[in-house]
Design a protein around this motif. Structure first.
Motif, PDB file in Angstrom:
ATOM      1  N   ALA A   1      36.444  54.558  43.099  1.00 52.41           N
ATOM      2  CA  ALA A   1      36.518  54.314  41.660  1.00 52.41           C
ATOM      3  C   ALA A   1      37.155  52.956  41.408  1.00 52.41           C
ATOM      4  CB  ALA A   1      37.333  55.396  40.984  1.00 52.41           C
ATOM      5  N   THR A   2      36.798  52.364  40.315  1.00 56.55           N
ATOM      6  CA  THR A   2      37.398  51.098  39.910  1.00 56.55           C
ATOM      7  C   THR A   2      38.770  51.384  39.331  1.00 56.55           C
ATOM      8  OG1 THR A   2      35.216  50.219  39.392  1.00 56.55           O
ATOM      9  CG2 THR A   2      37.085  49.078  38.439  1.00 56.55           C
ATOM     10  N   ALA A   3      39.764  50.615  39.726  1.00 52.31           N
ATOM     11  CA  ALA A   3      41.111  50.791  39.194  1.00 52.31           C
ATOM     12  C   ALA A   3      41.110  50.538  37.696  1.00 52.31           C
ATOM     13  CB  ALA A   3      42.067  49.832  39.897  1.00 52.31           C
ATOM     14  N   SER A   4      42.003  51.210  36.988  1.00 48.75           N
ATOM     15  CA  SER A   4      42.033  51.080  35.529  1.00 48.75           C
ATOM     16  C   SER A   4      42.323  49.649  35.086  1.00 48.75           C
ATOM     17  CB  SER A   4      43.059  52.029  34.934  1.00 48.75           C
ATOM     18  OG  SER A   4      44.348  51.748  35.459  1.00 48.75           O
TER      19      SER A   4
ATOM     20  N   GLY B   1      27.534  40.325  49.920  1.00 48.28           N
ATOM     21  CA  GLY B   1      28.190  41.436  50.602  1.00 48.28           C
ATOM     22  C   GLY B   1      29.045  42.264  49.660  1.00 48.28           C
ATOM     23  N   PHE B   2      29.821  41.617  48.812  1.00 47.98           N
ATOM     24  CA  PHE B   2      30.668  42.308  47.840  1.00 47.98           C
ATOM     25  C   PHE B   2      29.832  43.048  46.796  1.00 47.98           C
ATOM     26  CE2 PHE B   2      32.808  42.155  43.683  1.00 47.98           C
ATOM     27  CZ  PHE B   2      33.873  43.006  43.951  1.00 47.98           C
ATOM     28  N   GLU B   3      28.804  42.389  46.284  1.00 48.43           N
ATOM     29  CA  GLU B   3      27.981  42.964  45.214  1.00 48.43           C
ATOM     30  C   GLU B   3      27.244  44.226  45.649  1.00 48.43           C
ATOM     31  OE1 GLU B   3      27.935  41.955  42.090  1.00 48.43           O
ATOM     32  OE2 GLU B   3      28.739  39.938  42.195  1.00 48.43           O
ATOM     33  N   VAL B   4      26.735  44.245  46.878  1.00 51.90           N
ATOM     34  CA  VAL B   4      25.915  45.395  47.308  1.00 51.90           C
ATOM     35  C   VAL B   4      26.712  46.465  48.051  1.00 51.90           C
ATOM     36  CG1 VAL B   4      23.809  44.016  47.372  1.00 51.90           C
ATOM     37  CG2 VAL B   4      25.149  44.302  49.453  1.00 51.90           C
ATOM     38  N   THR B   5      28.014  46.244  48.231  1.00 51.44           N
ATOM     39  CA  THR B   5      28.831  47.277  48.886  1.00 51.44           C
ATOM     40  C   THR B   5      29.891  47.790  47.915  1.00 51.44           C
ATOM     41  OG1 THR B   5      30.235  45.573  49.883  1.00 51.44           O
ATOM     42  CG2 THR B   5      28.419  46.411  51.218  1.00 51.44           C
ATOM     43  N   LEU B   6      31.006  47.077  47.804  1.00 52.50           N
ATOM     44  CA  LEU B   6      32.118  47.555  46.986  1.00 52.50           C
ATOM     45  C   LEU B   6      31.769  47.675  45.509  1.00 52.50           C
ATOM     46  CD1 LEU B   6      35.031  45.541  48.608  1.00 52.50           C
ATOM     47  CD2 LEU B   6      34.552  47.978  48.816  1.00 52.50           C
ATOM     48  N   LYS B   7      31.206  46.640  44.925  1.00 53.17           N
ATOM     49  CA  LYS B   7      30.921  46.670  43.482  1.00 53.17           C
ATOM     50  C   LYS B   7      29.889  47.740  43.151  1.00 53.17           C
ATOM     51  CE  LYS B   7      30.131  43.558  39.623  1.00 53.17           C
ATOM     52  NZ  LYS B   7      29.815  42.178  39.239  1.00 53.17           N
ATOM     53  N   LEU B   8      28.869  47.873  43.980  1.00 54.77           N
ATOM     54  CA  LEU B   8      27.838  48.881  43.752  1.00 54.77           C
ATOM     55  C   LEU B   8      28.432  50.290  43.844  1.00 54.77           C
ATOM     56  CD1 LEU B   8      24.864  49.500  43.194  1.00 54.77           C
ATOM     57  CD2 LEU B   8      24.482  49.420  45.659  1.00 54.77           C
ATOM     58  N   ALA B   9      29.323  50.508  44.814  1.00 57.68           N
ATOM     59  CA  ALA B   9      29.952  51.828  44.969  1.00 57.68           C
ATOM     60  C   ALA B   9      30.813  52.196  43.772  1.00 57.68           C
ATOM     61  CB  ALA B   9      30.784  51.848  46.248  1.00 57.68           C
ATOM     62  N   GLU B  10      31.474  51.182  43.196  1.00 61.61           N
ATOM     63  CA  GLU B  10      32.324  51.439  42.032  1.00 61.61           C
ATOM     64  C   GLU B  10      31.488  51.810  40.840  1.00 61.61           C
ATOM     65  OE1 GLU B  10      36.083  48.579  43.054  1.00 61.61           O
ATOM     66  OE2 GLU B  10      34.659  47.879  41.614  1.00 61.61           O
TER      67      GLU B  10
ATOM     68  N   ARG C   1      34.860  45.338  35.621  1.00 62.18           N
ATOM     69  CA  ARG C   1      33.646  44.850  36.279  1.00 62.18           C
ATOM     70  C   ARG C   1      32.596  44.604  35.210  1.00 62.18           C
ATOM     71  NH1 ARG C   1      35.750  43.517  40.754  1.00 62.18           N
ATOM     72  NH2 ARG C   1      36.267  45.147  42.230  1.00 62.18           N
ATOM     73  N   MET C   2      31.963  43.454  35.287  1.00 62.33           N
ATOM     74  CA  MET C   2      30.903  43.115  34.349  1.00 62.33           C
ATOM     75  C   MET C   2      29.701  42.615  35.129  1.00 62.33           C
ATOM     76  SD  MET C   2      32.952  41.295  31.243  1.00 62.33           S
ATOM     77  CE  MET C   2      31.481  41.248  30.245  1.00 62.33           C
ATOM     78  N   SER C   3      28.538  43.023  34.694  1.00 59.56           N
ATOM     79  CA  SER C   3      27.307  42.526  35.319  1.00 59.56           C
ATOM     80  C   SER C   3      27.049  41.108  34.836  1.00 59.56           C
ATOM     81  CB  SER C   3      26.142  43.439  34.954  1.00 59.56           C
ATOM     82  OG  SER C   3      25.973  43.459  33.551  1.00 59.56           O
ATOM     83  N   ASP C   4      26.138  40.431  35.518  1.00 65.10           N
ATOM     84  CA  ASP C   4      25.765  39.090  35.084  1.00 65.10           C
ATOM     85  C   ASP C   4      24.979  39.135  33.776  1.00 65.10           C
ATOM     86  OD1 ASP C   4      26.944  37.651  37.245  1.00 65.10           O
ATOM     87  OD2 ASP C   4      25.330  38.374  38.526  1.00 65.10           O
TER      88      ASP C   4
END
Length: 52
Positions: free
Chosen positions: A2-5, A43-52, A9-12
């Protein structure tokens, strides 16, 4: 995961067809989300950010 409070995160680019409150940090009815990938952030966009 989960994303911390405190994390925002914002998409482009995003399209929200809903009617969110003016002070809302969430899309009401997200219809399209676009992320631009580059070699430095892919790497960040398709792993951590996507999971959040």
């Amino acid at each position: 995961m989960a994303t911390a409070s405190a994390t925002r995160r914002m998409s482009d680019l995003g399209v929200d067809c809903g009617n969110p409150a003016d002070d809302s940090l969430e899309a009401d009815e997200p219809t399209m989300v676009v992320e631009v990938l580059s070699p430095t952030n892919e790497g960040f966009e398709v792993t951590l950010k996507l999971a959040e």
